[in-house]
Structure formats: C-alpha cells, structure tokens
Design a protein around this motif. Structure first.
Motif, PDB file in Angstrom:
ATOM      1  N   PRO A  80      27.825  30.511 -35.778  1.00  0.00           N
ATOM      2  CA  PRO A  80      28.458  29.309 -36.644  1.00  0.00           C
ATOM      3  C   PRO A  80      29.610  28.495 -35.617  1.00  0.00           C
ATOM      4  O   PRO A  80      29.534  27.144 -35.717  1.00  0.00           O
ATOM      5  CB  PRO A  80      29.526  30.023 -37.483  1.00  0.00           C
ATOM      6  N   PHE A  81      29.952  28.794 -34.628  1.00  0.00           N
ATOM      7  CA  PHE A  81      30.858  28.308 -33.870  1.00  0.00           C
ATOM      8  C   PHE A  81      30.173  27.345 -32.728  1.00  0.00           C
ATOM      9  O   PHE A  81      30.417  26.353 -32.325  1.00  0.00           O
ATOM     10  CB  PHE A  81      31.845  28.926 -33.151  1.00  0.00           C
ATOM     11  N   VAL A 120      27.067  26.169 -33.555  1.00  0.00           N
ATOM     12  CA  VAL A 120      26.582  24.961 -34.003  1.00  0.00           C
ATOM     13  C   VAL A 120      27.509  24.058 -34.510  1.00  0.00           C
ATOM     14  O   VAL A 120      27.326  22.909 -34.453  1.00  0.00           O
ATOM     15  CB  VAL A 120      25.995  25.771 -35.670  1.00  0.00           C
ATOM     16  N   LEU A 121      28.929  24.365 -34.713  1.00  0.00           N
ATOM     17  CA  LEU A 121      29.958  23.590 -35.097  1.00  0.00           C
ATOM     18  C   LEU A 121      30.064  22.585 -34.071  1.00  0.00           C
ATOM     19  O   LEU A 121      30.620  21.483 -34.181  1.00  0.00           O
ATOM     20  CB  LEU A 121      31.080  24.296 -35.484  1.00  0.00           C
ATOM     21  N   TYR A 141      28.161  21.908 -31.583  1.00  0.00           N
ATOM     22  CA  TYR A 141      26.736  21.391 -30.900  1.00  0.00           C
ATOM     23  C   TYR A 141      26.907  20.060 -30.746  1.00  0.00           C
ATOM     24  O   TYR A 141      27.180  19.252 -31.525  1.00  0.00           O
ATOM     25  CB  TYR A 141      25.797  21.971 -31.847  1.00  0.00           C
ATOM     26  N   PHE A 201      26.375  21.489 -38.378  1.00  0.00           N
ATOM     27  CA  PHE A 201      26.987  22.622 -39.147  1.00  0.00           C
ATOM     28  C   PHE A 201      26.919  22.161 -40.688  1.00  0.00           C
ATOM     29  O   PHE A 201      26.516  22.930 -41.359  1.00  0.00           O
ATOM     30  CB  PHE A 201      28.566  22.927 -38.600  1.00  0.00           C
ATOM     31  N   TYR A 213      28.378  32.349 -41.927  1.00  0.00           N
ATOM     32  CA  TYR A 213      28.548  31.049 -41.988  1.00  0.00           C
ATOM     33  C   TYR A 213      29.447  30.929 -43.198  1.00  0.00           C
ATOM     34  O   TYR A 213      30.305  30.306 -43.427  1.00  0.00           O
ATOM     35  CB  TYR A 213      27.249  30.002 -42.373  1.00  0.00           C
TER      36      TYR A 213
END
Ligand SMILES: Nc1ncnc2c1ncn2[C@@H]1O[C@H](COP(=O)(O)OP(=O)(O)O)[C@@H](O)[C@H]1O
Ligand SMILES: [Mg+2]
Lengths: 246, 387
Positions: A112-113, A115-116, A118, B244, B268
């Motif tokens: 998740p982080f 991707v956040l 990215y 995201f 997520y």
C-alpha cells in the motif's frame, strides 16, 4: 526438462460432488499447453486451485525452482510469485481507463505505501506503451475500459496479464465471443507470450487449439483423460467417446 | 511530460479558493471583528459544519472509493472528541479548583488539588477518584496524541479482525454498527470513567484562554476547522488520484480481480479504514470544543448512518460531493430542527418541521437513490461536462 508447476494427486469436491479427482499435471518454464474438455470437466476449477481461489481437499501444488507449495500462499502471494490469470468472463476495471488498468497490472512493488508514493516514470511508461502496442490498444489508452468492445476487453485483460510479467499464464477461454480476425490476433499474442514463459490455455474451439500448435491435455470428470499432440488425443477412442463424439 | 499535481487537479484550487473566500467572509461578518451579521453561535455552527465536511471526506474515501460501507465512523469522531475533551475539562476544573483553594490558610497540596478535581468532575456519577484513563489528562500534548492513537488503534484492531476474516458487504456494515453501538453503550455506564450519560461538558472554555472572548475563540476554531478541511481535501485528492486510488477503486468494483493482480486487498482496506478513522477523529477533536459538550448519544449507531446519507446525497466517489452533501444536509437539518423553517398549517393538521424533517430527509434519500444515484455531485459533473 525442469518443471515450473507440478500438480499431483489433487482432488476437490463441492457438496460431495468431485469436481477434480486425483488430477496430476506438469508444465515447463517456456511451454504452451492447451486444456480441452467438455463443460463441467473441471477446467476452471483447476485454475482456481492453482491461483489459490479454491483450496483442494488433498494433493500437492508445487511451484518453481525452489519447490514452494502454492497451497500455503494467499491469492495475492501466488500472483506475486508469478502466476497470472485471465478469467472466462472478461474482467477488467470498467470504470477506469485502459491506461489505469494496465498501470495497475504493471510489475512493480505492490504494498500500500509503495503504491501510495509511486511516481510515474519513463521506464514504466515505456513498458506500458509496449504492451498496449502488442495487444493493439495503443489508440485506446485514454478510453474508459467499459466502453471497449468485447474483443478489446479480452485483449486488455491479456495485456494486464503480460504487464504482470508472470512466469505462468493461465488463460480461460480467451476466444469466446470473438470474430475470426480477433481470434487470429489472440493466437498470435499467446504464441508470442509462450516463447518466454509457460502458457496454459483452456479452449473449446478446436480450430483455435490447432493454431496454437502445442501439447494438449484432455480433462474429463476432473481428471486427465489423455495427453499429447492434438492429432494424438483426437484419435484416442476415450476422447472421441466422451467429448468429440457427442 | 508529467504535469504538476495542481495542474492535474484543478478542482483543488477551486475548492480551496471557495473555502478561503468563505472563511474570510464569515470572519469579517462575525462578532469577533465587531460586525453583527453573524452571531457567535452561528459561527460555531458553521465551524462544526466544516468538521462534518471533513468526516464526510473520510467516509467518501472508505465507502465511495474503497467500497467499504462503514457505518461506524462516528465512533472514531466521538472518541477524538472525548480525548480532547478530557484535557479541556481537566485543566479547566484544575483552574477553578486552585482559584477556590487560594484563600485557604495553608496552600493546598498536589493531592488535595487532585482530590478536589476528582470530586468536581466525577461527583455527578457518584465518584471522587480520578480514573486511570485520565492519567495524561493534564497534558495537552499527550491528549492530542491520544486523539490520533485511540481511534486509530481501535480501527486497526477492528479492521484487522474483520478484513482478515474477509467480512464484506452488508455483514461488515452490521459489524461496524455493532462496534459503535457497543462503544456508546459502554460509555453510557457511570463507571466507564468518562462520566456516563453526562458526558464531558464546558468544552468551549479553553484552559488558559479565559481572557479571550467566545466570539474570538469561535473564529479561531472556525479557522482551524477550515484549515483541517483544506488539508483533508488535499490529502484525499492525493490519495485517490494516483495509482493508489486506482487500486482502491478496483477493490470497490472487483476485489477478487485485484487479488489476482497480486495486491494484498486486506492490507489496502486496513490502511484506508484506519487512515479515515484518524481523519474522523481529528474532525471530532475540532468539533466538540465548538459544540461545548460531548456525550455517548453522539456516537449512537444512527449518527454513522446519517453520515452515509450525507455522502450518498452529495455523491460518493467525488470528494467535493461528500463535502457538499455534508454541508447541505447538516445545515438544512439544523435549520429545520432548530425551528428555522416555518410550520405549514394544513387546516386539519400542522406540519411541524421539527418532527417532520427526518421524514423529509428519508424521502430525499430515497429520491436520490432512485433518480440521481450519483448524488448532487453527479448533477454538477453533468452540468460541467455539457458546458
Ligand atoms: N464453487 C463451486 N461450488 C459448487 N460446484 C462447483 C463450484 N465450482 C465448480 N463447480 C462444479 O464443478 C464442476 C466443474 O466446473 P468447472 O471447473 O467450472 O468446469 P469447466 O470450466 O471445465 O466447464 C461443475 O460441475 C461445476 O458445477
Ligand atoms: Mg470453465
């Protein structure tokens, strides 16, 4: 030859009905394989087991050089280990653009982080363009995926698979509902993909399978009935009885 | 070329511009600057509305974008309020107690002060001891940290248990309702350590700032709420805009597919659920000093359901939609229930809006669901696209 995926002695039943019955199956690292068999033979269930969607009652599913058991991994871990899957019904994210669909699939860190934070970069963009080119959707990149034709959605899904850079591609009835030209294009994409990785294609259409020009596994009532070249299996009397001679 | 964040999201500038203009206008018209157009109590109403807009953004992220219909986010809002309320009440009572003991012949010992504070705060629930959970109540810094930590931890544990077991859809909604109900019932008890149904009160009095008028304080909180809302909006746009956002919308639409792409869906969901719980808690911590009082009724299950209604009416999956929904419905609600709307005499019956407002709200919710499923935000989108 080394094996990439080895399924052995796998059985699964739904409410007492044995959908997969003592099934064994092997595939090497750069091999194309077609799986055929009548409706209800267990082809989709086989893919469910490999991808972790369904847990078998017994048997082993061993993966890769390090011989990892896929039965211990979650769906997302199996996907990250290198198994990509295309569903029978085209499943793309209909409310998002073709670019967003591909970008989500592109091989990158998945946390998740990660991707956040990215950052889009030139390398990712180039890979994305190359895949769009390969599946013939370059012009469609900004479009909402829900607006694509049925065939284009199928390709988009295959493109998403390629973007994941899996070692094994499981493709469930890719040609269903396609025009003859679309089928030809699909065959080309799959044959190209199988040069560098293992590809398993489930298909009903014999012409399609013939064009794939590969080893064929015939499934019936949850186990392997015959295996070999297409001509070999289609001349097998058992196969003719249960499948072709309907 | 990669365009800048603002160039890709023009709505951010529009939103922040509108919010700044609104904040400035309210300030100039308020009693704090000597004008009399907007009363202090209405400034507080507007400030509270901004906090509700902030929690609506949180709701939109978790529901509109990630597809988790949480009907429990007001629990986090309330907990945030309780955490800041403890400091406000403790410190203010301490001031009162020390002032009253000042004239005693001997200076009071620390224990005597503590006992007096205990009696003062917990007398209403028949106690005099300060409960252990008030350990840090004399430290603003600690209580501010707890505003984030307590609701964040609750959300983390709850979310971890629920998502790990793959509870989804209506079952998850029911579970979140159960959570907020359980919390509110617990807080209703006199021995919960938070004064039972009395709740915490006098929160509008800020310790150490008694020389500053409520008119000025109300403007300060109004500004703080506006800044928090602006930051919340920016954060929400940042989160939903990139990859995201793509992944969580994917989870909303087809979570199995996202799993087969190799994303850990549960992780997520946990990040979004916990993150939005923290946003809700911050909104609550800004809201209750303006409301002046918090009690367990605030986190009754119905509060979280209203939150979902605001976001649905405003248009979920659009951040400004959530803001519009919360502002519109909550202001309308205080107009109707506050007796602002004139009664409608029908001869045989008089419609009193204080009673009938909920019916009207329910009907509008049904109408929006049937005729404008994209909410007010969807209508705006249509207009923008046409022009
Ligand atoms: N989740 C399930 N629950 C119950 N029965 C199932 C389930 N999945 C598959 N089956 C049954 O297992 C058999 C094999 O199905 P499937 O693998 O979809 O066949 P194929 O893809 O070869 O047409 C069918 O009889 C089907 O009804
Ligand atoms: Mg099938």
């Amino acid at each position: 030859m080394s094996t990439l995926l080895e399924v052995s002695g796998v059985s699964v039943s739904f409410d007492g009905f044995k959908a997969i019955n003592n099934l064994s199956f092997q595939i090497g690292p750069a091999e194309m394989r077609a799986i055929i068999g009548p409706n209800g033979a267990g082809k989709t269930t086989f893919m469910d087991i490999v991808t972790g969607k369904t847990r078998p009652d017994e048997g082993r599913v061993i993966w890769g050089d390090k011989s990892v058991s896929l039965l211990k991994l979650s769906e997302s871990q199996i996907a990250r280990a290198g198994v990509g899957r295309k569903f029978q019904r085209p499943t793309v994210f209909e409310t998002q653009t073709v670019r967003e669909n591909l970008s989500m699939a592109l091989k990158n860190k998945r946390g998740p982080f990660d991707v956040l934070f990215y950052k889009r970069n030139a390398d990712g963009a180039a890979r994305l363009e190359a895949i769009a080119e390969e599946i013939g959707l370059t012009d469609q990149l900004p479009r909402i995926a829900g607006e694509l034709s049925h065939g284009q959605k199928q390709w988009l899904e295959i493109g998403m698979l390629l973007a994941q850079e899996p070692k094994l591609l499981l493709v469930d009835e890719p040609a269903a509902g396609m025009t003859p030209e679309e089928r030809e294009h699909t065959t080309d994409i799959l044959v190209e993909a199988a040069k560098t990785r293992a590809v398993v294609v489930v298909e009903h259409d014999m012409e399609f399978v013939r064009r794939l020009n590969c080893k064929v596994t015939v499934l019936h009532e949850g186990s392997v009935l015959a295996e070999g070249s297409l001509d070999h299996v289609t001349s097998n009397q058992d196969v003719i009885d249960v499948y072709l001679g309907r | 070329m990669q365009k800048s964040f603002l160039a890709r999201n023009p709505s951010v500038l529009i939103f922040i511009g509108c919010l700044a203009a609104f904040t400035l206008a309210v300030t100039l018209l308020s009693e704090a600057t000597g004008a009399t157009f907007i009363s202090t109590s209405f400034v507080k109403t507007l400030g509270k509305t901004l906090c509700l807009c902030l929690i609506a953004i949180a709701m939109d992220l978790v529901w509109g974008y990630c597809g988790i219909l949480s009907l429990g986010h007001f629990a986090f809002f309330g907990l945030g309020g309780y955490m800041i309320g403890m400091w406000l009440m403790y410190e203010r009572t301490k001031t009162i107690v020390t002032n009253s003991l000042e004239n005693a012949t001997l200076p009071p010992t620390a224990d005597e002060v503590r006992d007096a504070i205990g009696t003062q705060i917990f007398g209403v629930v028949g106690g005099a001891e300060i409960p252990p959970i008030w350990l840090f109540a004399d430290s603003l810094f600690a209580q501010l940290a707890l505003v984030v930590l307590v609701p964040g931890l609750l959300a983390l544990v709850f979310g971890w248990l629920a998502f790990r077991s793959r509870v989804t859809g209506v079952y998850l909604s029911i579970l979140t309702q159960a959570m907020t109900l359980a919390l509110s019932l617990y807080l209703f008890q006199n021995d919960s350590g938070l004064r039972g149904n009395n709740g915490l009160s006098g929160l509008q009095n800020i310790p150490g700032l008694s020389h500053i008028s409520q008119a000025t304080l109300s403007i300060w909180f109004f500004w703080a709420s506006a800044v928090a809302l602006a930051l919340g909006y920016l954060l929400a746009v940042f989160v939903t805009n990139g990859k995201f956002g793509s992944v969580i919308r994917g989870i909303r639409d087809d979570e199995a597919r996202v799993r087969f792409l190799g994303y850990n869906v549960e992780g997520y969901k946990l990040v979004v659920f916990t993150g939005t719980a923290v946003i809700a808690a911050i909104a609550g911590a800004l809201y209750y000093p303006q409301a002046g009082i918090i009690n367990p009724a605030e986190i009754a299950p119905i509060a979280s359901i209203y939150l979902a209604v605001w976001v649905a009416i405003g248009g979920r999956g659009r951040i400004y939609g959530a803001v519009i929904g919360a502002a519109f419905v909550s202001l309308l609600s205080s107009w109707f229930t506050g007796g602002g709307a004139p009664d409608v005499p029908l001869g045989f019956y008089t419609i009193k809006w204080t009673d009938w407002w909920l019916v009207l709200l329910g009907l509008s919710f049904v109408a929006v669901t049937l005729f404008a499923p994209q909410g007010i935000g969807g209508l705006i989108d249509k207009l923008v696209r046409k022009s």
